[in-house]
Every structure is written in C-alpha cells, then in structure tokens.
Design a protein around this motif. Structure first.
Motif, PDB file in Angstrom:
ATOM      1  N   PRO A  32       0.837  -1.212   0.000  1.00 29.06           N
ATOM      2  CA  PRO A  32       0.000   0.000   0.000  1.00 29.06           C
ATOM      3  C   PRO A  32       0.868   1.258   0.000  1.00 29.06           C
ATOM      4  O   PRO A  32       1.961   1.270   0.562  1.00 29.06           O
ATOM      5  CB  PRO A  32      -0.793  -0.126   1.318  1.00 29.06           C
ATOM      6  N   ASN A  33       0.357   2.308  -0.634  1.00 28.48           N
ATOM      7  CA  ASN A  33       1.101   3.561  -0.721  1.00 28.48           C
ATOM      8  C   ASN A  33       0.759   4.450   0.470  1.00 28.48           C
ATOM      9  O   ASN A  33      -0.297   5.078   0.506  1.00 28.48           O
ATOM     10  CB  ASN A  33       0.754   4.266  -2.039  1.00 28.48           C
ATOM     11  N   GLY A  34       1.664   4.500   1.423  1.00 26.42           N
ATOM     12  CA  GLY A  34       1.438   5.263   2.653  1.00 26.42           C
ATOM     13  C   GLY A  34       1.445   6.761   2.448  1.00 26.42           C
ATOM     14  O   GLY A  34       1.093   7.513   3.351  1.00 26.42           O
ATOM     15  N   LEU A  35       1.867   7.203   1.266  1.00 26.62           N
ATOM     16  CA  LEU A  35       1.896   8.637   0.976  1.00 26.62           C
ATOM     17  C   LEU A  35       0.727   9.080   0.113  1.00 26.62           C
ATOM     18  O   LEU A  35       0.682  10.249  -0.291  1.00 26.62           O
ATOM     19  CB  LEU A  35       3.202   8.997   0.257  1.00 26.62           C
ATOM     20  N   ALA A  36      -0.191   8.185  -0.180  1.00 24.90           N
ATOM     21  CA  ALA A  36      -1.317   8.553  -1.049  1.00 24.90           C
ATOM     22  C   ALA A  36      -2.050   9.753  -0.449  1.00 24.90           C
ATOM     23  O   ALA A  36      -2.284   9.803   0.766  1.00 24.90           O
ATOM     24  CB  ALA A  36      -2.272   7.363  -1.172  1.00 24.90           C
ATOM     25  N   SER A  37      -2.403  10.714  -1.313  1.00 25.87           N
ATOM     26  CA  SER A  37      -3.086  11.910  -0.789  1.00 25.87           C
ATOM     27  C   SER A  37      -4.521  11.565  -0.416  1.00 25.87           C
ATOM     28  O   SER A  37      -5.083  12.156   0.507  1.00 25.87           O
ATOM     29  CB  SER A  37      -3.047  13.047  -1.815  1.00 25.87           C
ATOM     30  N   ASP A  38      -5.109  10.594  -1.114  1.00 26.77           N
ATOM     31  CA  ASP A  38      -6.475  10.166  -0.800  1.00 26.77           C
ATOM     32  C   ASP A  38      -6.400   8.717  -0.303  1.00 26.77           C
ATOM     33  O   ASP A  38      -6.311   7.781  -1.090  1.00 26.77           O
ATOM     34  CB  ASP A  38      -7.336  10.288  -2.065  1.00 26.77           C
ATOM     35  N   LEU A  39      -6.420   8.566   1.005  1.00 25.89           N
ATOM     36  CA  LEU A  39      -6.211   7.225   1.572  1.00 25.89           C
ATOM     37  C   LEU A  39      -7.391   6.296   1.285  1.00 25.89           C
ATOM     38  O   LEU A  39      -7.208   5.085   1.107  1.00 25.89           O
ATOM     39  CB  LEU A  39      -5.967   7.324   3.079  1.00 25.89           C
ATOM     40  N   THR A  40      -8.582   6.853   1.199  1.00 24.60           N
ATOM     41  CA  THR A  40      -9.757   6.019   0.877  1.00 24.60           C
ATOM     42  C   THR A  40      -9.617   5.460  -0.531  1.00 24.60           C
ATOM     43  O   THR A  40      -9.883   4.278  -0.784  1.00 24.60           O
ATOM     44  CB  THR A  40     -11.046   6.863   0.991  1.00 24.60           C
ATOM     45  N   ALA A  41      -9.185   6.311  -1.456  1.00 26.96           N
ATOM     46  CA  ALA A  41      -8.980   5.846  -2.836  1.00 26.96           C
ATOM     47  C   ALA A  41      -7.855   4.813  -2.890  1.00 26.96           C
ATOM     48  O   ALA A  41      -7.923   3.846  -3.658  1.00 26.96           O
ATOM     49  CB  ALA A  41      -8.652   7.040  -3.737  1.00 26.96           C
ATOM     50  N   GLU A  42      -6.839   5.004  -2.075  1.00 22.78           N
ATOM     51  CA  GLU A  42      -5.728   4.041  -2.045  1.00 22.78           C
ATOM     52  C   GLU A  42      -6.230   2.678  -1.559  1.00 22.78           C
ATOM     53  O   GLU A  42      -5.820   1.635  -2.075  1.00 22.78           O
ATOM     54  CB  GLU A  42      -4.592   4.571  -1.163  1.00 22.78           C
ATOM     55  N   CYS A  43      -7.114   2.677  -0.575  1.00 26.35           N
ATOM     56  CA  CYS A  43      -7.680   1.405  -0.088  1.00 26.35           C
ATOM     57  C   CYS A  43      -8.455   0.711  -1.206  1.00 26.35           C
ATOM     58  O   CYS A  43      -8.341  -0.506  -1.395  1.00 26.35           O
ATOM     59  CB  CYS A  43      -8.597   1.653   1.112  1.00 26.35           C
ATOM     60  N   ALA A  44      -9.245   1.492  -1.958  1.00 25.34           N
ATOM     61  CA  ALA A  44     -10.029   0.910  -3.057  1.00 25.34           C
ATOM     62  C   ALA A  44      -9.091   0.374  -4.140  1.00 25.34           C
ATOM     63  O   ALA A  44      -9.325  -0.714  -4.706  1.00 25.34           O
ATOM     64  CB  ALA A  44     -10.968   1.965  -3.635  1.00 25.34           C
ATOM     65  N   ARG A  45      -8.032   1.126  -4.429  1.00 28.48           N
ATOM     66  CA  ARG A  45      -7.054   0.673  -5.429  1.00 28.48           C
ATOM     67  C   ARG A  45      -6.431  -0.651  -4.980  1.00 28.48           C
ATOM     68  O   ARG A  45      -6.288  -1.593  -5.767  1.00 28.48           O
ATOM     69  CB  ARG A  45      -5.950   1.732  -5.596  1.00 28.48           C
ATOM     70  N   TYR A  46      -6.114  -0.745  -3.701  1.00 28.82           N
ATOM     71  CA  TYR A  46      -5.457  -1.959  -3.203  1.00 28.82           C
ATOM     72  C   TYR A  46      -6.413  -3.152  -3.245  1.00 28.82           C
ATOM     73  O   TYR A  46      -6.024  -4.259  -3.607  1.00 28.82           O
ATOM     74  CB  TYR A  46      -4.928  -1.727  -1.782  1.00 28.82           C
ATOM     75  N   ASP A  47      -7.672  -2.912  -2.904  1.00 29.99           N
ATOM     76  CA  ASP A  47      -8.665  -3.998  -2.984  1.00 29.99           C
ATOM     77  C   ASP A  47      -8.797  -4.491  -4.427  1.00 29.99           C
ATOM     78  O   ASP A  47      -8.952  -5.696  -4.653  1.00 29.99           O
ATOM     79  CB  ASP A  47     -10.025  -3.515  -2.468  1.00 29.99           C
ATOM     80  N   ALA A  48      -8.754  -3.561  -5.379  1.00 32.29           N
ATOM     81  CA  ALA A  48      -8.861  -3.963  -6.786  1.00 32.29           C
ATOM     82  C   ALA A  48      -7.664  -4.825  -7.190  1.00 32.29           C
ATOM     83  O   ALA A  48      -7.809  -5.808  -7.940  1.00 32.29           O
ATOM     84  CB  ALA A  48      -8.964  -2.724  -7.678  1.00 32.29           C
ATOM     85  N   ILE A  49      -6.495  -4.483  -6.661  1.00 36.06           N
ATOM     86  CA  ILE A  49      -5.291  -5.290  -6.952  1.00 36.06           C
ATOM     87  C   ILE A  49      -5.482  -6.709  -6.406  1.00 36.06           C
ATOM     88  O   ILE A  49      -5.177  -7.700  -7.068  1.00 36.06           O
ATOM     89  CB  ILE A  49      -4.043  -4.622  -6.321  1.00 36.06           C
ATOM     90  N   ILE A  50      -6.015  -6.803  -5.178  1.00 29.88           N
ATOM     91  CA  ILE A  50      -6.205  -8.124  -4.563  1.00 29.88           C
ATOM     92  C   ILE A  50      -7.265  -8.919  -5.343  1.00 29.88           C
ATOM     93  O   ILE A  50      -7.105 -10.119  -5.574  1.00 29.88           O
ATOM     94  CB  ILE A  50      -6.617  -7.977  -3.075  1.00 29.88           C
TER      95      ILE A  50
END
Ligand code: F6R
Length: 234
Positions: A95-113
C-alpha cells in the motif's frame, strides 16, 4: 488448523519455505507477504534458494501512513531490503502510505487483490492477536482500510524507531476479509511474547477481539510456532 512446532525461528523459516516451495512447484504465482521480525528467516531461505520468482506477484499486508518507500522504516523499504532486491518478483504491491487520498488508495489496493487472488499468504501475529494491522475490534468483513494503531502496537514497533514520537500512528492494512480469501495461509510465531495470542487464537473462541481467531474458520491454515510461542497451549 495444522500446527508445526519447531525449535527456533531458523527452523520455522525453513518449514515455512518448504510449504511455500510446494505451492510454487504446484504453479502458484501470487504470494501475500508480511514484514516485521517474524518472516525474516523465511525470506533468508527464499533468497538462498534456487526458486525463481520473476514470474510471480507479491501483495503485502500493510504499510505505515506518512512514510515513503525510501524511508528505512517503511514496509516497502523492508521488503526491498529483505527480499525483492535479492529475489526479484514480476510485480510487487505494498500500500502507498503517501497517497493523498487514503480512501482511494484502499479501493485501489482492494482492486489489486481482486485481480490477483492470493494463493499463499504469510502472516505474523501481534501480541494482541492482530494480523496485518487489523487490531482487536476490526470487523471480520473488513477489506483494505486505514487503521489507527493501538498503543500496544506502537510500543511494540518502537524498537525500529529512535523515539516513540517517530512511530506512525496510522497504517493502511489489507482487511481480514481479504486475508481469509487467500487459498492457503501460513502463520509464524516465535518467542514467549506471542504465547498468549497463539493460545487464544488456537484454543479460544472466534471473536473480533482476537482478530487471528478467525483463522479457525479457514480451511487451509498452518501455524508454525517455536516452543516459547507454543508454551501456553494445552
Ligand atoms: C507485518 C504485519 C504484522 C506483524 C505482527 C508481528 O506486515 O502485518 O501483523 O506480522 O505485528 O510482528 P513481528 O513479526 O515484528 O513480531
């Protein structure tokens, strides 16, 4: 759950590697990976092995919020140092801990999984029974999320930082629902500090107060423990 008792972390790493190797030789390509002290011996054996992971994908459990991959305390940095720089994978996700939008980063990570179902998941366990950074109380149906770290986790992780103030207070973590979708899970625990969590995980009730207890419901889990971590088992 299958339990393998070992003498120490070195033997535990070798045992975990044997299971990982079986998955690899069966053609499994997607590996869920953990950081921390526990998997270090496994990663050493992987590095020394002749297995070639350049066609494989790794998906890490978690990352601190606010740390870049160049920060020596970040989990991306840890993974590069302990594994990827020595054993390249085709794609590595943290996960990208520097993402400016952490909610979007969570969604991006779920899509990867979702796009890369995890064949083989390595887990450590926190002293409070956390897996990933899913702290006690995390709903079992949780996907990737932002976590406020508990005081006990901050205290446990302080050893990697020069002061407690430097330990990040938040992290991004794969959720319990995603961990449970992994086809095979190997959880490692070494040392007496883990004994209580291991006892509760294996012999206690399944409860969100002890996140790792959900693994009792998974059809393919192996727990590798040294004698100290197993010392409270009946
Ligand atoms: C690390 C992780 C954590 C650790 C746990 C144990 O990616 O997800 O759940 O596995 O905190 O940490 P160690 O191995 O340092 O005792």
């Amino acid at each position: 759950m299958k339990i393998i008792q070992v003498q120490n972390a070195v033997e535990g790493g070798q045992q975990a590697f044997e299971l990982l190797k079986q998955a690899f030789l069966a053609g499994k390509k997607t590996y869920g990976l953990a950081t921390g002290g526990t998997p270090e011996t496994l990663y050493q054996v992987m590095i020394q092995s002749d297995l070639d992971f350049s066609d494989c994908i790794s998906i890490n459990l978690d990352e601190y919020v606010g740390l870049s991959g160049e920060n020596e305390q970040s989990y991306r940095y840890y993974m590069n140092q302990h594994l990827f720089d020595h054993k390249p994978f085709k794609e590595t996700y943290v996960p990208n801990g520097l993402a400016s939008d952490l909610t979007a980063e969570c969604a991006r990570y779920d899509a990867i999984i979702q796009a890369n179902p995890i064949d083989f998941q390595i887990l450590g366990i926190g002293e409070n029974g956390h897996i990933g950074f899913n702290e006690p109380g995390t709903p079992f149906d949780q996907t990737t999320h932002v976590v406020a770290l508990t005081p006990s986790t901050i205290a446990a992780n302080q050893r990697y930082f020069t002061s407690k103030e430097e330990v990040p207070t938040h992290a991004l973590s794969m959720g319990i629902a995603s961990i449970m979708q992994s086809k095979e899970i190997v959880l490692l625990a070494f040392g007496e500090k883990k004994a209580q969590a291991i006892q509760a995980m294996l012999e206690g009730e399944v409860t969100e107060s002890l996140p790792a207890s959900i693994l009792q419901k998974h059809p393919n889990v192996t727990v590798i423990v040294d004698q100290k971590a197993a010392s409270l088992l009946n």
